[in-house]
Design an enzyme around this catalytic site. Structure first.
Site, PDB file in Angstrom:
ATOM      1  CB  SER A   1      36.798  32.970  55.252  1.00 44.67           C
ATOM      2  OG  SER A   1      37.429  34.220  55.451  1.00 44.67           O
TER       3      SER A   1
ATOM      4  CE1 TYR B   1      40.300  32.500  51.214  1.00 43.62           C
ATOM      5  CE2 TYR B   1      38.921  34.249  52.129  1.00 43.62           C
ATOM      6  CZ  TYR B   1      39.712  33.119  52.314  1.00 43.62           C
ATOM      7  OH  TYR B   1      39.893  32.607  53.574  1.00 43.62           O
TER       8      TYR B   1
END
Length: 288
Positions: free
Chosen positions: A156, A169
């Site tokens: 990401s 995350y």
């Protein structure tokens, strides 16, 4: 002639979103597909995950490309389950040439010291251990086959930079970069390539069905943000504008096909000498 004729691709998180898009695009280019998804929800996550019905829809989309597909329900963090998936794939197809470790989750909300142990473990299980458990049964057979291979790990933008209220995350997405770099160094002599992709916001359910995430972007609103309201906030992360679009600001998010195009490039021989790459597909967000 497709760019992946004769190849087999294992894709996790394939029931919908990016995973489904990857399956469809790689099939269009000639690959047979092994599609894996949990097809269940995770308690406390705050939004629904992919379903068995959606995985069946992915199967139909691949078969529409006249390619074969083996679809299985499995928890990517379950080492034994992923071993079984790999064993079935080799029995069915005789090979796996491409791995797309794409499965992911995202809970927004607590500050780092307020995250529950259960939700911390869920993020690390899916997006760190899950990547390891996905590649673990495949790499030895890739080495034995002697045909090289391509392993593509979805990290990401937040695997390269941190963001408040997303510590679990970010930690999981940063971790797979280290995993991929180590693996890339270990398998390079066998012609196997390992790369990570780092998207900014993507137009998928992980964002648009994730109410806490939308509200994090628009804390000024006393209602659930509309798509337009969410887009206005999301665009502030990005740099790149698209003159052909009606937005009066930077592009707010990527389409799933933007990520699938990057996956296809890394899966194909066009990237035959690229390994250890951290490919940002992020509308310039990393440099903003």
């Amino acid at each position: 002639m497709g760019r992946l004729d004769g190849k087999v691709a294992l894709i996790t998180g394939a029931a919908r979103g990016q995973g489904r898009s990857h399956a469809r695009m790689l099939a269009r280019e000639g690959a047979d597909i092994v599609a894996v998804d949990l097809c269940d929800d995770i308690d406390g996550l705050g939004y629904p995950l992919g379903t068995a019905t959606e995985l069946e829809e992915t199967v139909a989309l691949v078969e529409d490309q006249d390619r074969r597909i083996l679809a299985r329900t499995a928890d990517v963090s379950d080492v034994a389950a992923m071993q079984r998936v790999a064993d079935e794939a080799y029995e069915e197809f005789g090979r796996i040439d491409i791995v797309c470790a794409n499965a992911g989750i995202c809970q927004v909300g607590p500050r780092t010291w307020e995250i529950t142990e259960e939700m911390w473990d869920a993020h690390v299980d899916v997006m760190t251990k899950g990547v390891w458990a996905t590649v673990r049964p495949v790499v030895p057979r890739m080495i034995e086959a002697g045909n090289g291979g391509s392993i593509i790990i979805t990290s990401s933008l937040l695997g390269l930079k941190g963001m408040p209220n997303l510590a679990a995350y970010c930690a999981a997405k940063f971790a797979v970069v280290g995993l991929s770099q180590s693996l890339a160094a270990e398998v390079a002599e066998h012609g196997i390539r390992v790369n990570t992709i780092h998207p900014t916001t993507v137009d998928t359910d992980i964002n648009f069905k994730n109410e806490p995430l939308k509200r994090m972007f628009r804390p000024d609103l006393d209602h659930s943000p509309s798509r337009e309201e969410f887009g206005e906030a999301s665009s502030t992360m990005n740099l790149l504008w698209d003159p052909s679009q009606p937005w009066k600001h930077a592009v707010p998010w990527l389409d799933v096909t933007d990520i699938s195009n990057a996956v296809l490039f890394l899966a194909s021989d066009e990237s035959r000498y690229i390994t250890g790459l951290r490919m940002s597909v992020d509308l310039g967000a990393l440099i903003k």
